[in-house]
Scaffold this motif. Sequence first.
Motif, PDB file in Angstrom:
ATOM      1  N   ALA A  25       0.865  -1.166   0.000  1.00 45.37           N
ATOM      2  CA  ALA A  25       0.000   0.000   0.000  1.00 45.37           C
ATOM      3  C   ALA A  25       0.908   1.223   0.000  1.00 45.37           C
ATOM      4  CB  ALA A  25      -0.903  -0.001   1.238  1.00 45.37           C
ATOM      5  N   VAL A  26       0.388   2.345  -0.499  1.00 46.27           N
ATOM      6  CA  VAL A  26       1.204   3.564  -0.586  1.00 46.27           C
ATOM      7  C   VAL A  26       0.494   4.700   0.133  1.00 46.27           C
ATOM      8  CG1 VAL A  26       2.424   5.166  -2.107  1.00 46.27           C
ATOM      9  CG2 VAL A  26       2.064   2.796  -2.830  1.00 46.27           C
ATOM     10  N   VAL A  27       1.203   5.332   1.045  1.00 51.26           N
ATOM     11  CA  VAL A  27       0.710   6.496   1.782  1.00 51.26           C
ATOM     12  C   VAL A  27       1.409   7.729   1.222  1.00 51.26           C
ATOM     13  CG1 VAL A  27       0.575   7.615   4.040  1.00 51.26           C
ATOM     14  CG2 VAL A  27       0.321   5.120   3.866  1.00 51.26           C
ATOM     15  N   PHE A  28       0.627   8.681   0.733  1.00 50.23           N
ATOM     16  CA  PHE A  28       1.187   9.890   0.135  1.00 50.23           C
ATOM     17  C   PHE A  28       1.133  11.025   1.164  1.00 50.23           C
ATOM     18  CE2 PHE A  28      -0.191   7.331  -3.429  1.00 50.23           C
ATOM     19  CZ  PHE A  28       0.866   7.451  -4.318  1.00 50.23           C
ATOM     20  N   VAL A  29       2.306  11.482   1.582  1.00 55.18           N
ATOM     21  CA  VAL A  29       2.423  12.531   2.582  1.00 55.18           C
ATOM     22  C   VAL A  29       2.406  13.891   1.888  1.00 55.18           C
ATOM     23  CG1 VAL A  29       3.884  13.469   4.420  1.00 55.18           C
ATOM     24  CG2 VAL A  29       3.735  10.989   4.076  1.00 55.18           C
ATOM     25  N   GLN A  30       1.689  14.834   2.479  1.00 56.82           N
ATOM     26  CA  GLN A  30       1.583  16.176   1.905  1.00 56.82           C
ATOM     27  C   GLN A  30       2.867  16.977   2.059  1.00 56.82           C
ATOM     28  OE1 GLN A  30      -1.593  18.375   3.721  1.00 56.82           O
ATOM     29  NE2 GLN A  30      -2.885  18.138   1.934  1.00 56.82           N
ATOM     30  N   GLY A  31       3.151  17.795   1.044  1.00 53.87           N
ATOM     31  CA  GLY A  31       4.174  18.805   1.165  1.00 53.87           C
ATOM     32  C   GLY A  31       5.447  18.519   0.404  1.00 53.87           C
ATOM     33  N   CYS A  32       5.935  19.523  -0.327  1.00 52.78           N
ATOM     34  CA  CYS A  32       7.253  19.468  -0.963  1.00 52.78           C
ATOM     35  C   CYS A  32       7.686  20.903  -1.240  1.00 52.78           C
ATOM     36  CB  CYS A  32       7.221  18.669  -2.261  1.00 52.78           C
ATOM     37  SG  CYS A  32       8.862  18.548  -3.045  1.00 52.78           S
ATOM     38  N   PRO A  33       8.901  21.282  -0.846  1.00 48.53           N
ATOM     39  CA  PRO A  33       9.351  22.662  -1.058  1.00 48.53           C
ATOM     40  C   PRO A  33       9.876  22.923  -2.466  1.00 48.53           C
ATOM     41  CG  PRO A  33      11.068  21.432   0.043  1.00 48.53           C
ATOM     42  CD  PRO A  33       9.898  20.495  -0.092  1.00 48.53           C
ATOM     43  N   TRP A  34      10.105  21.873  -3.250  1.00 52.23           N
ATOM     44  CA  TRP A  34      10.644  22.045  -4.588  1.00 52.23           C
ATOM     45  C   TRP A  34       9.524  22.117  -5.615  1.00 52.23           C
ATOM     46  CZ3 TRP A  34      15.159  17.934  -4.347  1.00 52.23           C
ATOM     47  CH2 TRP A  34      16.153  18.418  -3.478  1.00 52.23           C
ATOM     48  N   ARG A  35       9.813  22.685  -6.753  1.00 52.54           N
ATOM     49  CA  ARG A  35       8.811  22.885  -7.793  1.00 52.54           C
ATOM     50  C   ARG A  35       9.345  22.383  -9.134  1.00 52.54           C
ATOM     51  NH1 ARG A  35       6.439  22.912  -3.934  1.00 52.54           N
ATOM     52  NH2 ARG A  35       5.000  24.470  -3.061  1.00 52.54           N
ATOM     53  N   CYS A  36       9.583  21.099  -9.205  1.00 57.10           N
ATOM     54  CA  CYS A  36      10.090  20.486 -10.433  1.00 57.10           C
ATOM     55  C   CYS A  36       9.005  20.530 -11.514  1.00 57.10           C
ATOM     56  CB  CYS A  36      10.510  19.042 -10.168  1.00 57.10           C
ATOM     57  SG  CYS A  36      11.707  18.875  -8.820  1.00 57.10           S
ATOM     58  N   GLY A  37       9.378  20.988 -12.699  1.00 55.68           N
ATOM     59  CA  GLY A  37       8.395  21.169 -13.760  1.00 55.68           C
ATOM     60  C   GLY A  37       7.691  19.899 -14.167  1.00 55.68           C
ATOM     61  N   TYR A  38       8.373  18.751 -14.031  1.00 52.36           N
ATOM     62  CA  TYR A  38       7.779  17.485 -14.473  1.00 52.36           C
ATOM     63  C   TYR A  38       7.051  16.752 -13.355  1.00 52.36           C
ATOM     64  CZ  TYR A  38      12.353  15.987 -12.666  1.00 52.36           C
ATOM     65  OH  TYR A  38      13.473  15.790 -11.894  1.00 52.36           O
ATOM     66  N   CYS A  39       6.824  17.402 -12.210  1.00 50.87           N
ATOM     67  CA  CYS A  39       6.191  16.732 -11.066  1.00 50.87           C
ATOM     68  C   CYS A  39       4.873  16.090 -11.468  1.00 50.87           C
ATOM     69  CB  CYS A  39       5.961  17.747  -9.946  1.00 50.87           C
ATOM     70  SG  CYS A  39       5.213  17.024  -8.474  1.00 50.87           S
ATOM     71  N   HIS A  40       4.689  14.829 -11.045  1.00 52.51           N
ATOM     72  CA  HIS A  40       3.446  14.101 -11.341  1.00 52.51           C
ATOM     73  C   HIS A  40       2.405  14.282 -10.250  1.00 52.51           C
ATOM     74  CE1 HIS A  40       5.496  11.054 -14.289  1.00 52.51           C
ATOM     75  NE2 HIS A  40       5.505  12.286 -14.721  1.00 52.51           N
ATOM     76  N   ASN A  41       2.798  14.830  -9.090  1.00 48.08           N
ATOM     77  CA  ASN A  41       1.866  14.997  -7.982  1.00 48.08           C
ATOM     78  C   ASN A  41       1.850  16.446  -7.487  1.00 48.08           C
ATOM     79  OD1 ASN A  41       1.111  12.237  -7.854  1.00 48.08           O
ATOM     80  ND2 ASN A  41       2.924  11.764  -6.638  1.00 48.08           N
ATOM     81  N   PRO A  42       1.619  17.418  -8.366  1.00 48.05           N
ATOM     82  CA  PRO A  42       1.654  18.820  -7.915  1.00 48.05           C
ATOM     83  C   PRO A  42       0.592  19.126  -6.859  1.00 48.05           C
ATOM     84  CG  PRO A  42       0.790  18.659 -10.158  1.00 48.05           C
ATOM     85  CD  PRO A  42       1.348  17.321  -9.818  1.00 48.05           C
ATOM     86  N   HIS A  43      -0.478  18.344  -6.832  1.00 50.70           N
ATOM     87  CA  HIS A  43      -1.529  18.573  -5.837  1.00 50.70           C
ATOM     88  C   HIS A  43      -1.058  18.250  -4.421  1.00 50.70           C
ATOM     89  CE1 HIS A  43      -1.722  14.321  -6.863  1.00 50.70           C
ATOM     90  NE2 HIS A  43      -2.376  14.104  -5.744  1.00 50.70           N
ATOM     91  N   LEU A  44       0.082  17.572  -4.301  1.00 51.82           N
ATOM     92  CA  LEU A  44       0.614  17.234  -2.984  1.00 51.82           C
ATOM     93  C   LEU A  44       1.713  18.194  -2.525  1.00 51.82           C
ATOM     94  CD1 LEU A  44       0.830  13.339  -3.350  1.00 51.82           C
ATOM     95  CD2 LEU A  44      -0.768  14.613  -1.897  1.00 51.82           C
ATOM     96  N   GLN A  45       2.013  19.214  -3.297  1.00 50.85           N
ATOM     97  CA  GLN A  45       3.112  20.112  -2.942  1.00 50.85           C
ATOM     98  C   GLN A  45       2.788  20.974  -1.726  1.00 50.85           C
ATOM     99  OE1 GLN A  45       3.888  22.212  -6.586  1.00 50.85           O
ATOM    100  NE2 GLN A  45       5.121  20.560  -7.459  1.00 50.85           N
ATOM    101  N   GLN A  46       1.540  21.390  -1.585  1.00 56.41           N
ATOM    102  CA  GLN A  46       1.154  22.236  -0.463  1.00 56.41           C
ATOM    103  C   GLN A  46       0.794  21.387   0.761  1.00 56.41           C
ATOM    104  OE1 GLN A  46       1.436  25.527  -0.601  1.00 56.41           O
ATOM    105  NE2 GLN A  46       2.066  25.403  -2.752  1.00 56.41           N
ATOM    106  N   ARG A  47       1.027  21.959   1.951  1.00 60.03           N
ATOM    107  CA  ARG A  47       0.583  21.326   3.195  1.00 60.03           C
ATOM    108  C   ARG A  47      -0.602  22.123   3.737  1.00 60.03           C
ATOM    109  NH1 ARG A  47       3.503  17.567   5.903  1.00 60.03           N
ATOM    110  NH2 ARG A  47       3.329  18.431   8.009  1.00 60.03           N
ATOM    111  N   THR A  48      -1.728  21.452   3.857  1.00 61.94           N
ATOM    112  CA  THR A  48      -2.942  22.114   4.309  1.00 61.94           C
ATOM    113  C   THR A  48      -2.975  22.162   5.833  1.00 61.94           C
ATOM    114  OG1 THR A  48      -4.149  20.015   4.245  1.00 61.94           O
ATOM    115  CG2 THR A  48      -4.201  21.383   2.262  1.00 61.94           C
ATOM    116  N   GLY A  49      -3.917  22.926   6.362  1.00 60.42           N
ATOM    117  CA  GLY A  49      -4.018  23.055   7.809  1.00 60.42           C
ATOM    118  C   GLY A  49      -4.379  21.762   8.502  1.00 60.42           C
ATOM    119  N   ALA A  50      -5.208  20.968   7.861  1.00 57.17           N
ATOM    120  CA  ALA A  50      -5.619  19.685   8.426  1.00 57.17           C
ATOM    121  C   ALA A  50      -5.331  18.579   7.415  1.00 57.17           C
ATOM    122  CB  ALA A  50      -7.107  19.701   8.764  1.00 57.17           C
ATOM    123  N   SER A  51      -5.082  17.391   7.927  1.00 58.76           N
ATOM    124  CA  SER A  51      -4.790  16.263   7.046  1.00 58.76           C
ATOM    125  C   SER A  51      -6.051  15.849   6.288  1.00 58.76           C
ATOM    126  CB  SER A  51      -4.267  15.081   7.868  1.00 58.76           C
ATOM    127  OG  SER A  51      -4.025  13.971   7.031  1.00 58.76           O
TER     128      SER A  51
END
Length: 237
Positions: A25-51
Amino acid sequence: MDASALKVGGYTAFSATDYPDQLSAVVFVQGCPWRCGYCHNPHLQQRTGASPLAWEDLCATLQKRAGLLDAVVFSGGEATIDPALGEAMAQVRAMGFKIGLHTACIYPARLRSVLPLVDWVGFDVKAPFSRYAGITGIANSGDPARACVEAILASGVAYECRSTVHPVLLPEESVLEMAGQLAAMGVENYVLQPFRSTGCNDDSLIASAASAGEYPPAALEQQLAPLFKRFSVRRHH
């Protein structure tokens, strides 16, 4: 930190490809400080207030799958951004799962702290270390990346090192330079992943890759293969 604080942005119940030769199984953790143009998961780059997904609920789901799956992989975003990662890994390991980690090699200290809990790590190297900013958009981002690679190799944990290659972002001379650096550091298992448009939000990268044809070329692959004990190109068609 309490594992319940882990910010989970997504979950895949079953994967046969995210941990070699293991059902996971795969758990996708929120947040990434980098902004790679080819990122496949841009929706996970931000960290929201609540999980978006409660860790306690996900743990209950994983507990029911103990004995049916081999492993749980923590991915992202960037999993090591989360201070609760170590506790979450320990909790899952106690259920009997192997632990996999996908990392872009951003946070050396936190990576070192969780490596003793990890059975396998898939880590990305994006460019020659001096040229990382051209991919990530962040100055000096090659320095933590190098430190993370050193930590992984020193740990003895099983690994796969991989690089996404795009003909504009990483021309052939840059791929050769990057591979030479990795081989000199002691990387033995190396995979090139040609750029895929899936999930990419940069139309110019998509267009330039399409016009370039198949990349990397066979001649480049032949130059790279002798540098590593295990080398492959993972193409997705």
